[in-house]
Motif scaffolding. Structure first.
Motif, PDB file in Angstrom:
ATOM      1  N   PHE A 185       0.850  -1.188   0.000  1.00 36.78           N
ATOM      2  CA  PHE A 185       0.000   0.000   0.000  1.00 36.78           C
ATOM      3  C   PHE A 185       0.891   1.244   0.000  1.00 36.78           C
ATOM      4  O   PHE A 185       1.884   1.308   0.740  1.00 36.78           O
ATOM      5  CB  PHE A 185      -0.915   0.005   1.226  1.00 36.78           C
ATOM      6  N   ARG A 186       0.514   2.230  -0.821  1.00 43.19           N
ATOM      7  CA  ARG A 186       1.318   3.443  -0.961  1.00 43.19           C
ATOM      8  C   ARG A 186       0.439   4.680  -0.764  1.00 43.19           C
ATOM      9  O   ARG A 186      -0.694   4.726  -1.256  1.00 43.19           O
ATOM     10  CB  ARG A 186       1.990   3.488  -2.338  1.00 43.19           C
ATOM     11  N   TRP A 187       0.990   5.659  -0.054  1.00 38.37           N
ATOM     12  CA  TRP A 187       0.323   6.937   0.130  1.00 38.37           C
ATOM     13  C   TRP A 187       1.299   8.056  -0.229  1.00 38.37           C
ATOM     14  O   TRP A 187       2.479   8.002   0.156  1.00 38.37           O
ATOM     15  CB  TRP A 187      -0.130   7.105   1.571  1.00 38.37           C
ATOM     16  N   GLY A 188       0.794   9.064  -0.925  1.00 34.62           N
ATOM     17  CA  GLY A 188       1.645  10.180  -1.321  1.00 34.62           C
ATOM     18  C   GLY A 188       1.918  11.147  -0.184  1.00 34.62           C
ATOM     19  O   GLY A 188       2.970  11.767  -0.123  1.00 34.62           O
ATOM     20  N   ALA A 189       0.974  11.280   0.745  1.00 37.22           N
ATOM     21  CA  ALA A 189       1.141  12.190   1.881  1.00 37.22           C
ATOM     22  C   ALA A 189       0.673  11.477   3.143  1.00 37.22           C
ATOM     23  O   ALA A 189      -0.525  11.302   3.358  1.00 37.22           O
ATOM     24  CB  ALA A 189       0.354  13.474   1.662  1.00 37.22           C
ATOM     25  N   PHE A 190       1.635  11.016   3.941  1.00 38.63           N
ATOM     26  CA  PHE A 190       1.291  10.277   5.163  1.00 38.63           C
ATOM     27  C   PHE A 190       2.295  10.703   6.227  1.00 38.63           C
ATOM     28  O   PHE A 190       3.245   9.995   6.529  1.00 38.63           O
ATOM     29  CB  PHE A 190       1.365   8.775   4.910  1.00 38.63           C
ATOM     30  N   LEU A 191       2.074  11.865   6.802  1.00 36.80           N
ATOM     31  CA  LEU A 191       2.989  12.425   7.785  1.00 36.80           C
ATOM     32  C   LEU A 191       2.417  12.268   9.189  1.00 36.80           C
ATOM     33  O   LEU A 191       1.280  11.861   9.380  1.00 36.80           O
ATOM     34  CB  LEU A 191       3.253  13.898   7.463  1.00 36.80           C
ATOM     35  N   GLY A 192       3.227  12.628  10.159  1.00 38.53           N
ATOM     36  CA  GLY A 192       2.785  12.582  11.546  1.00 38.53           C
ATOM     37  C   GLY A 192       3.182  11.318  12.283  1.00 38.53           C
ATOM     38  O   GLY A 192       2.980  11.213  13.495  1.00 38.53           O
ATOM     39  N   PHE A 193       3.747  10.324  11.584  1.00 34.73           N
ATOM     40  CA  PHE A 193       4.192   9.076  12.199  1.00 34.73           C
ATOM     41  C   PHE A 193       5.594   8.766  11.678  1.00 34.73           C
ATOM     42  O   PHE A 193       5.835   8.792  10.476  1.00 34.73           O
ATOM     43  CB  PHE A 193       3.249   7.915  11.853  1.00 34.73           C
ATOM     44  N   GLU A 194       6.501   8.462  12.580  1.00 38.93           N
ATOM     45  CA  GLU A 194       7.868   8.181  12.152  1.00 38.93           C
ATOM     46  C   GLU A 194       7.939   6.865  11.385  1.00 38.93           C
ATOM     47  O   GLU A 194       7.055   6.005  11.489  1.00 38.93           O
ATOM     48  CB  GLU A 194       8.800   8.146  13.356  1.00 38.93           C
ATOM     49  N   GLU A 195       8.992   6.703  10.615  1.00 42.33           N
ATOM     50  CA  GLU A 195       9.173   5.499   9.808  1.00 42.33           C
ATOM     51  C   GLU A 195       9.238   4.266  10.705  1.00 42.33           C
ATOM     52  O   GLU A 195       9.893   4.257  11.746  1.00 42.33           O
ATOM     53  CB  GLU A 195      10.465   5.615   8.988  1.00 42.33           C
ATOM     54  N   GLY A 196       8.531   3.217  10.310  1.00 36.78           N
ATOM     55  CA  GLY A 196       8.508   1.996  11.090  1.00 36.78           C
ATOM     56  C   GLY A 196       7.490   1.982  12.213  1.00 36.78           C
ATOM     57  O   GLY A 196       7.384   0.992  12.945  1.00 36.78           O
ATOM     58  N   TRP A 197       6.721   3.058  12.364  1.00 34.85           N
ATOM     59  CA  TRP A 197       5.764   3.169  13.469  1.00 34.85           C
ATOM     60  C   TRP A 197       4.726   2.048  13.438  1.00 34.85           C
ATOM     61  O   TRP A 197       4.308   1.539  14.472  1.00 34.85           O
ATOM     62  CB  TRP A 197       5.079   4.527  13.409  1.00 34.85           C
ATOM     63  N   PHE A 198       4.296   1.645  12.231  1.00 30.53           N
ATOM     64  CA  PHE A 198       3.233   0.643  12.105  1.00 30.53           C
ATOM     65  C   PHE A 198       3.767  -0.772  11.855  1.00 30.53           C
ATOM     66  O   PHE A 198       2.983  -1.709  11.752  1.00 30.53           O
ATOM     67  CB  PHE A 198       2.277   1.032  10.973  1.00 30.53           C
ATOM     68  N   ALA A 199       5.096  -0.937  11.752  1.00 29.50           N
ATOM     69  CA  ALA A 199       5.659  -2.275  11.569  1.00 29.50           C
ATOM     70  C   ALA A 199       5.284  -3.166  12.747  1.00 29.50           C
ATOM     71  O   ALA A 199       5.328  -2.738  13.904  1.00 29.50           O
ATOM     72  CB  ALA A 199       7.183  -2.192  11.425  1.00 29.50           C
ATOM     73  N   ARG A 200       4.876  -4.411  12.470  1.00 29.88           N
ATOM     74  CA  ARG A 200       4.391  -5.384  13.449  1.00 29.88           C
ATOM     75  C   ARG A 200       2.988  -5.057  13.953  1.00 29.88           C
ATOM     76  O   ARG A 200       2.471  -5.742  14.847  1.00 29.88           O
ATOM     77  CB  ARG A 200       5.353  -5.534  14.638  1.00 29.88           C
ATOM     78  N   GLY A 201       2.379  -4.016  13.391  1.00 31.74           N
ATOM     79  CA  GLY A 201       0.997  -3.707  13.733  1.00 31.74           C
ATOM     80  C   GLY A 201       0.047  -4.422  12.781  1.00 31.74           C
ATOM     81  O   GLY A 201       0.373  -5.455  12.206  1.00 31.74           O
ATOM     82  N   ARG A 202      -1.145  -3.865  12.570  1.00 31.59           N
ATOM     83  CA  ARG A 202      -2.116  -4.500  11.690  1.00 31.59           C
ATOM     84  C   ARG A 202      -2.857  -3.473  10.862  1.00 31.59           C
ATOM     85  O   ARG A 202      -2.993  -2.303  11.255  1.00 31.59           O
ATOM     86  CB  ARG A 202      -3.102  -5.368  12.474  1.00 31.59           C
TER      87      ARG A 202
END
Length: 296
Positions: A185-202
């Protein structure tokens, strides 16, 4: 009331001339109910209508009086107005609750519950399916108790972790801008969360034909100006552009992550101070510390 039903059923069996059939009720975890019977007309009891000619049959039921697992199998045909192949593929019938009744079709109030459990392994081929049915004693096969390990053994947000995932900053809802193979999944503008913030999430699908499905997030990174979220396995349903999804922050089970990312160290369920394998090999020595490693 139940005793009266069973007494009436026993009387019907004792009469020597019976009018019996089987009824099955499958209740998925999303609340959708499927009910069918092998009788030639539909039956109705307990507020549920059991459809006839639904193509469902059952093999012999193995039951025990101890703690061994009761099990059987249900066989059926896949059809568009009942159990569909794409819904099996999507996992919508995984662990669905199953009830199997033996019913006097001439008087449905006379019946007995033969089996109650859940769907285990599902196999499909050639327009039909075979479902393993597991009895109520199946959960007793699961190991209980805590595991002594350095990482946390809790699931983020469960009763042991106690972290409130609705706290601001740990959930993001977006609409799909670009999805490849229902896994990237790709988003052109997805700020406010550091890189890797959602890794291991769902990632949960909130609407559309795949609503209710979800996948575990493998990677969360920036690629140029785009935000990329990669799942371990693809979502098994159509994901057209504009479908709403929810991303939940992930946890790698380390004490540092629990303290710094979630501020939830008081509920950490691991044992970070357990000695490693080198410590087990350590022996006393006169010339300095012996950490178990090779001498040079």
């Amino acid at each position: 009331m139940r005793a009266g039903i069973e007494a009436g059923f026993a009387g019907h069996i004792a009469s020597g001339v019976t009018t019996l059939c089987h009824c099955w009720q499958v209740t998925r975890r999303d609340g959708v109910v499927f009910a069918s019977t092998d009788h030639d007309v539909a039956l109705h009891f307990d507020g549920v209508t059991y459809r006839a000619n639904a193509g469902l049959s059952a093999q012999a039921l193995a039951q025990t009086s101890g703690l061994s697992v009761d099990n059987t199998e249900a066989l059926g045909a896949l059809c568009d107005d009942a159990i569909r192949e794409d819904e099996i593929e999507q996992g919508r019938f995984d662990r669905a609750e199953v009830q199997a009744w033996l019913v006097n079709w001439a008087e449905p109030s006379q019946r007995v519950l033969q089996f109650r459990g859940s769907i285990g392994e599902l196999r499909r081929a050639g327009g039909s399916f075979r479902a393993e049915l597991r009895g109520l004693t199946e959960p007793l096969n699961r190991p209980l108790g805590r595991v002594y390990q350095k990482p946390c053994s809790a699931v983020l947000g469960d009763g042991k972790c106690r972290f409130d995932l609705s706290t601001s900053g740990y959930i993001a809802e977006r609409v799909i801008e670009a999805a490849q193979e229902a896994q990237y999944f790709r988003w052109g503008a997805f700020l406010g969360f550091e890189e890797g913030w959602f890794a291991r999430g769902r990632l949960d699908v909130l609407d559309g034909p795949a609503a209710g499905l979800w996948g575990m997030i493998k990677l969360d990174y920036f690629k140029g100006a785009e935000r990329v979220v990669e799942l371990w396995e693809p979502i098994r349903g159509p994901l057209p552009e504009g479908t709403a999804v929810r991303l939940t922050a992930g946890c790698d089970k380390r004490m540092e992550t629990c303290r710094l990312k979630f501020n939830n160290l008081i509920n950490f369920q691991g044992f970070p101070d357990l000695p490693n394998e080198d410590w087990m090999m350590a022996v006393p020595r006169s010339d300095g510390a012996n950490g178990g490693g090779s001498r040079r």
